[in-house]
Design a protein around this motif. Structure first.
Motif, short mmCIF file in Angstrom:
data_model
loop_
_atom_site.label_atom_id
_atom_site.label_comp_id
_atom_site.label_asym_id
_atom_site.label_seq_id
_atom_site.Cartn_x
_atom_site.Cartn_y
_atom_site.Cartn_z
N ASN A 4 -11.46 -19.97 -47.36
CA ASN A 4 -11.93 -18.93 -46.45
C ASN A 4 -11.06 -18.77 -45.20
O ASN A 4 -11.55 -18.76 -44.08
CB ASN A 4 -13.39 -19.18 -46.06
N ILE A 5 -9.75 -18.66 -45.42
CA ILE A 5 -8.80 -18.43 -44.34
C ILE A 5 -8.84 -16.94 -44.00
O ILE A 5 -8.71 -16.09 -44.89
CB ILE A 5 -7.37 -18.81 -44.79
N PRO A 6 -9.03 -16.58 -42.73
CA PRO A 6 -9.04 -15.16 -42.37
C PRO A 6 -7.75 -14.48 -42.84
O PRO A 6 -6.66 -15.01 -42.68
CB PRO A 6 -9.14 -15.17 -40.84
N ALA A 7 -7.89 -13.31 -43.45
CA ALA A 7 -6.76 -12.56 -43.98
C ALA A 7 -6.63 -11.24 -43.24
O ALA A 7 -7.53 -10.40 -43.31
CB ALA A 7 -6.94 -12.32 -45.48
N ASN A 8 -5.54 -11.06 -42.52
CA ASN A 8 -5.28 -9.82 -41.80
C ASN A 8 -4.58 -8.86 -42.75
O ASN A 8 -3.41 -9.01 -43.06
CB ASN A 8 -4.41 -10.09 -40.57
N TYR A 83 -8.92 5.22 -50.32
CA TYR A 83 -8.29 4.21 -49.47
C TYR A 83 -9.38 3.55 -48.63
O TYR A 83 -10.28 4.23 -48.12
CB TYR A 83 -7.22 4.84 -48.58
N VAL A 84 -9.28 2.22 -48.50
CA VAL A 84 -10.33 1.45 -47.83
C VAL A 84 -9.74 0.40 -46.91
O VAL A 84 -8.54 0.09 -46.96
CB VAL A 84 -11.25 0.76 -48.86
N HIS A 85 -10.60 -0.15 -46.07
CA HIS A 85 -10.32 -1.34 -45.27
C HIS A 85 -11.33 -2.39 -45.70
O HIS A 85 -12.48 -2.07 -46.05
CB HIS A 85 -10.52 -1.07 -43.77
N LEU A 86 -10.93 -3.66 -45.67
CA LEU A 86 -11.84 -4.77 -45.95
C LEU A 86 -12.49 -5.24 -44.66
O LEU A 86 -11.84 -5.28 -43.62
CB LEU A 86 -11.07 -5.93 -46.59
N ILE A 87 -13.75 -5.60 -44.75
CA ILE A 87 -14.48 -6.14 -43.60
C ILE A 87 -14.47 -7.66 -43.68
O ILE A 87 -14.91 -8.24 -44.67
CB ILE A 87 -15.95 -5.64 -43.58
N ASP A 88 -13.92 -8.30 -42.65
CA ASP A 88 -13.87 -9.77 -42.55
C ASP A 88 -13.29 -10.40 -43.82
O ASP A 88 -13.90 -11.29 -44.42
CB ASP A 88 -15.26 -10.35 -42.27
N ALA A 89 -12.10 -9.98 -44.19
CA ALA A 89 -11.44 -10.50 -45.41
C ALA A 89 -11.00 -11.95 -45.22
O ALA A 89 -10.57 -12.35 -44.15
CB ALA A 89 -10.23 -9.64 -45.74
N THR A 90 -11.14 -12.73 -46.29
CA THR A 90 -10.66 -14.10 -46.32
C THR A 90 -9.92 -14.34 -47.63
O THR A 90 -10.09 -13.60 -48.60
CB THR A 90 -11.80 -15.14 -46.19
N VAL A 91 -9.11 -15.39 -47.65
CA VAL A 91 -8.39 -15.78 -48.86
C VAL A 91 -8.57 -17.28 -49.03
O VAL A 91 -8.65 -18.02 -48.06
CB VAL A 91 -6.90 -15.37 -48.79
N ASN A 97 -8.00 -26.26 -64.39
CA ASN A 97 -7.36 -26.50 -65.69
C ASN A 97 -5.86 -26.20 -65.68
O ASN A 97 -5.35 -25.53 -66.58
CB ASN A 97 -8.05 -25.70 -66.79
N GLY A 98 -5.16 -26.67 -64.66
CA GLY A 98 -3.73 -26.48 -64.60
C GLY A 98 -3.28 -25.12 -64.11
O GLY A 98 -2.09 -24.85 -64.02
N ARG A 99 -4.20 -24.25 -63.81
CA ARG A 99 -3.89 -22.92 -63.28
C ARG A 99 -4.26 -22.90 -61.81
O ARG A 99 -5.12 -23.65 -61.36
CB ARG A 99 -4.66 -21.84 -64.04
N SER A 100 -3.63 -22.02 -61.06
CA SER A 100 -3.96 -21.89 -59.65
C SER A 100 -3.68 -20.47 -59.18
O SER A 100 -2.99 -19.70 -59.86
CB SER A 100 -3.17 -22.89 -58.81
N GLY A 101 -4.22 -20.13 -58.04
CA GLY A 101 -4.01 -18.80 -57.50
C GLY A 101 -4.73 -18.62 -56.19
O GLY A 101 -5.20 -19.59 -55.58
N LEU A 102 -4.84 -17.38 -55.78
CA LEU A 102 -5.54 -17.01 -54.56
C LEU A 102 -6.74 -16.15 -54.92
O LEU A 102 -6.66 -15.32 -55.82
CB LEU A 102 -4.63 -16.23 -53.62
N SER A 103 -7.84 -16.36 -54.22
CA SER A 103 -8.99 -15.49 -54.39
C SER A 103 -9.29 -14.83 -53.05
O SER A 103 -9.21 -15.46 -52.01
CB SER A 103 -10.21 -16.26 -54.91
N PHE A 104 -9.60 -13.53 -53.13
CA PHE A 104 -9.91 -12.75 -51.94
C PHE A 104 -11.41 -12.49 -51.88
O PHE A 104 -12.04 -12.25 -52.90
CB PHE A 104 -9.16 -11.41 -51.98
N LYS A 105 -11.94 -12.49 -50.66
CA LYS A 105 -13.36 -12.22 -50.45
C LYS A 105 -13.48 -11.39 -49.19
O LYS A 105 -12.67 -11.51 -48.27
CB LYS A 105 -14.12 -13.54 -50.29
N ALA A 106 -14.49 -10.53 -49.13
CA ALA A 106 -14.76 -9.72 -47.94
C ALA A 106 -16.25 -9.46 -47.84
O ALA A 106 -16.96 -9.51 -48.84
CB ALA A 106 -13.98 -8.41 -47.99
N ASN A 107 -16.69 -9.15 -46.63
CA ASN A 107 -18.10 -8.85 -46.43
C ASN A 107 -18.44 -7.41 -46.78
O ASN A 107 -19.61 -7.04 -46.83
CB ASN A 107 -18.51 -9.15 -44.99
#
Length: 120
Positions: A4-8, A83-91, A97-107
């Protein structure tokens, strides 16, 4: 693990490629069910094409499609191409299982307005 790192995302144009819909997950029986958070609140997901906003004289480069989990129903008006803006986006970073990545979340989502629609 970083969570949940803030994402600008202000430096990006975000265009809906798949409208918001209830987030689904597979349960222990292999059946699809609506995903909820720890408090039982229904989650939603939206697919967005994110492309950096170029400054005058710059090349914007390629964009990328991202899926964003929304913590609440964003309501109507977020159709494909909007076109949109995210509200309080986090990453968050994930590994499984040996895979990794980033997940995005917003309010939630808000319309980006005419500032991006004309520039697209």
């Amino acid at each position: 693990m970083l969570r949940n790192i803030p994402a600008n995302m202000q430096g990006y144009k975000l265009m809906v490629t798949e409208p918001p819909q209830p987030k689904m997950r597979e349960n222990d029986n292999g059946m699809q069910e609506i995903a909820t958070d720890r408090n039982g609140v229904q989650q939603f997901v939206v697919s967005l094409f994110a492309k950096r906003k170029a400054q005058p004289g710059e090349f914007a480069g390629k964009g990328e499609e991202i899926r964003v989990t929304l913590t609440a129903d964003p309501g109507e008006g977020f159709e494909e191409g909007a076109y949109v803006h995210l509200i309080d986006a986090t990453v968050s970073h994930w590994e499984n299982n040996g895979r990794s990545g980033l997940s995005f979340k917003a309010n939630g989502l808000t319309p980006a307005g005419a500032d991006l629609s004309a520039a697209a």
